[in-house]
Design an enzyme around this catalytic site. Structure first.
Site, short mmCIF file in Angstrom:
data_model
loop_
_atom_site.label_atom_id
_atom_site.label_comp_id
_atom_site.label_asym_id
_atom_site.label_seq_id
_atom_site.Cartn_x
_atom_site.Cartn_y
_atom_site.Cartn_z
N SER A 4 41.67 36.19 42.78
CA SER A 4 40.45 36.80 43.33
C SER A 4 39.91 37.87 42.38
CB SER A 4 40.79 37.40 44.71
OG SER A 4 39.82 38.31 45.15
N LYS A 40 36.47 37.48 39.44
CA LYS A 40 35.29 38.35 39.44
C LYS A 40 35.06 38.97 38.07
CE LYS A 40 36.85 40.01 43.36
NZ LYS A 40 37.15 40.34 44.74
N ASP A 86 35.20 33.10 46.15
CA ASP A 86 36.07 34.24 46.42
C ASP A 86 35.59 35.01 47.63
OD1 ASP A 86 38.13 36.31 45.86
OD2 ASP A 86 36.33 37.52 45.54
N HIS A 99 39.37 47.23 35.12
CA HIS A 99 39.37 47.09 36.58
C HIS A 99 40.49 47.93 37.18
CE1 HIS A 99 38.87 45.23 40.51
NE2 HIS A 99 40.18 45.19 40.57
N ARG A 134 40.80 35.06 54.39
CA ARG A 134 42.17 35.59 54.26
C ARG A 134 42.34 36.83 55.11
NH1 ARG A 134 42.12 36.80 48.34
NH2 ARG A 134 44.05 37.88 48.80
#
Ligand code: URA
Ligand code: CA
Length: 433
Positions: free
Chosen positions: A183, A187, A161, A82, A168
């Protein structure tokens, strides 16, 4: 249990129990807890932070708020990578086939680009015929047989999320380490990863602008991953200037091919070797990072990484002949140089603004509905630290319109030439704990 008690407890700096966190996430997902209470708790977390245990519990509660992808039919350790997002970040296109060529299964779910950051799927779609609409069975078969496949985002993953992130965004609570870390990690875990490699970017083009914040975020995510049974490593890498030379979809595919051939930009090559080594170690195809790096270099040298890229394109309907004939990729009508206005050294190139310049050409989307032009973008001829003579081209604009004065103006505003300049450090830190 009452939500107001949970809010007050966190407001006073208390530690929430596993049950309290679950109560909040479950209630918020199904709508029995309203936005105003969720905002109050997010703000309390923003100011009071969370312990490692709370962060792990929050992550897993979000994972369980929706569907999860079961990759158990795929042999081996499924390692996901990621990136927190950058400009001209071509790494996935290179990494996926490269580590797959060593037998590490890459079962990747990817997204499309938005704003100044590009998306892996858009980039791959510049190869004629390539698509990511795979059935779950096809996806698993491709990964078992070829070790690599990329699928579009499917299913109802981490709805908690999605809802919380949107909240947020409008309540001033995005920038909280426990909230960002949970968060992102939720995922990745919901998408089925056994192990995770994180590329946390730092600098102007990154979500985290300072090294200190980037490091905090990286540590937080590595800790969450390891606490919930997913081996996780991270690096902190520079995103003060765009990565590699190419920014734009087809241009980045070409850059990925060059890199898989061993002829890519120095920074992109170093980044994929660093991240790739972590993936290979986590995938148990090497014992040490050094051994993994040797193997990756070998896969570039003997052509296996490039062959794997062809196989991957072909599996998903793409024309593999673009690898040997990159001129078959979409080509822009005009190539327009951006000459240096004075002599000196390139001392700054503001990554996110250069990404926006590419977006103005049509390489990226300003809104989700925008259509993108796969051929266009920007190729850097100079990087920070390089010498430039007056009149020499700093960048080349690849455009389908002849008048690019707006793009040029944006570029000139965001590139600085000085009497001296230093090359930025690429890999700031490697976090393996
Ligand atoms: N990216 C995410 O996915 N989540 C955040 O909270 C911030 C950035
Ligand atoms: Ca690039």
């Amino acid at each position: 249990m009452r939500m107001v008690d949970i809010i007050e407890k966190k407001r006073e700096g208390g530690e929430l129990t596993t049950e309290e966190i679950k109560f909040f996430i479950e209630g918020y997902t199904k709508g029995s807890i309203p936005d105003y209470q969720a905002s109050a708790l997010a703000m309390a977390i923003y100011f009071q932070d969370m312990t490692d245990r709370e962060r792990a519990d929050l992550t897993m509660a979000m994972v369980h708020s929706g569907e999860t992808i079961d990759l158990s039919a795929i042999d081996g350790v499924k390692v996901d990578k990621h990136s927190t997002g950058g400009v001209g970040d071509t790494t996935t296109l290179v990494l996926a086939p490269m580590v797959a060529s060593l037998g590490v299964p890459v079962a990747k779910m990817s997204g499309r680009g938005l704003g100044h950051t590009g998306g892996t799927i858009d980039k791959l779609e510049s190869v004629k015929g390539f698509h990511v609409e795979l059935t779950k069975e096809q996806f698993i078969d491709f990964v078992n047989n070829s070790k690599v496949a990329v699928m579009g985002q499917t299913g109802n993953l981490t709805p908690a999320d999605k809802k919380l992130y949107a909240l947020r965004d409008v309540t001033g609570t995005v920038n909280s380490i426990p909230l960002i870390a949970s968060s992102i990690m939720s995922k990745k875990i919901a998408a089925g990863a056994d192990a995770i490699v994180l590329d946390v970017k730092t600098g102007a083009g990154a979500f985290m602008k300072t090294e200190e914040d980037s490091e905090k975020l990286a540590h937080a995510m590595v800790k969450i991953g390891n606490n919930v049974g997913r081996k996780t490593m991270a690096i902190i890498s520079d995103m003060s200037q765009p990565l590699g030379f190419a920014i734009g979809n087809a241009l980045e595919v070409k850059e990925a091919i060059d890199t898989l051939r061993g002829e890519g930009p120095e920074d992109l090559t170093e980044l994929v070797l660093t991240l790739g080594s972590q993936m290979v170690v986590l995938g148990k195809k090497a014992k040490t990072l050094e051994e993994a790096r040797e193997k990756l270099l070998e896969a570039i040298k003997n052509g296996k990484a490039l062959e794997k890229f062809k196989e991957f394109l072909k599996n998903q309907g793409g024309d593999p002949s673009v690898v040997d004939n990159p001129e078959k990729l979409p080509q822009a009508k005009y190539k327009i140089p951006v000459p240096a206005k004075e002599s000196g050294y390139v001392s700054n190139m503001v990554a996110d603004q250069i990404g926006i310049a590419a977006m103005l050409l049509g390489a990226g989307r300003a809104t989700k509905e925008d259509k993108i032009d796969l051929a266009v973008g920007i190729v850097l001829n100079k990087k920070v630290g390089d010498k430039a003579e007056k009149g020499e081209s700093l960048m080349t604009i690849y455009s389908d319109r002849e008048d690019v004065e707006d793009v040029k103006a944006k570029i000139y505003e965001n590139i600085t030439i000085s009497s001296h300049a230093e090359k930025p450090v690429l890999i700031h830190k490697i976090i393996t704990e």
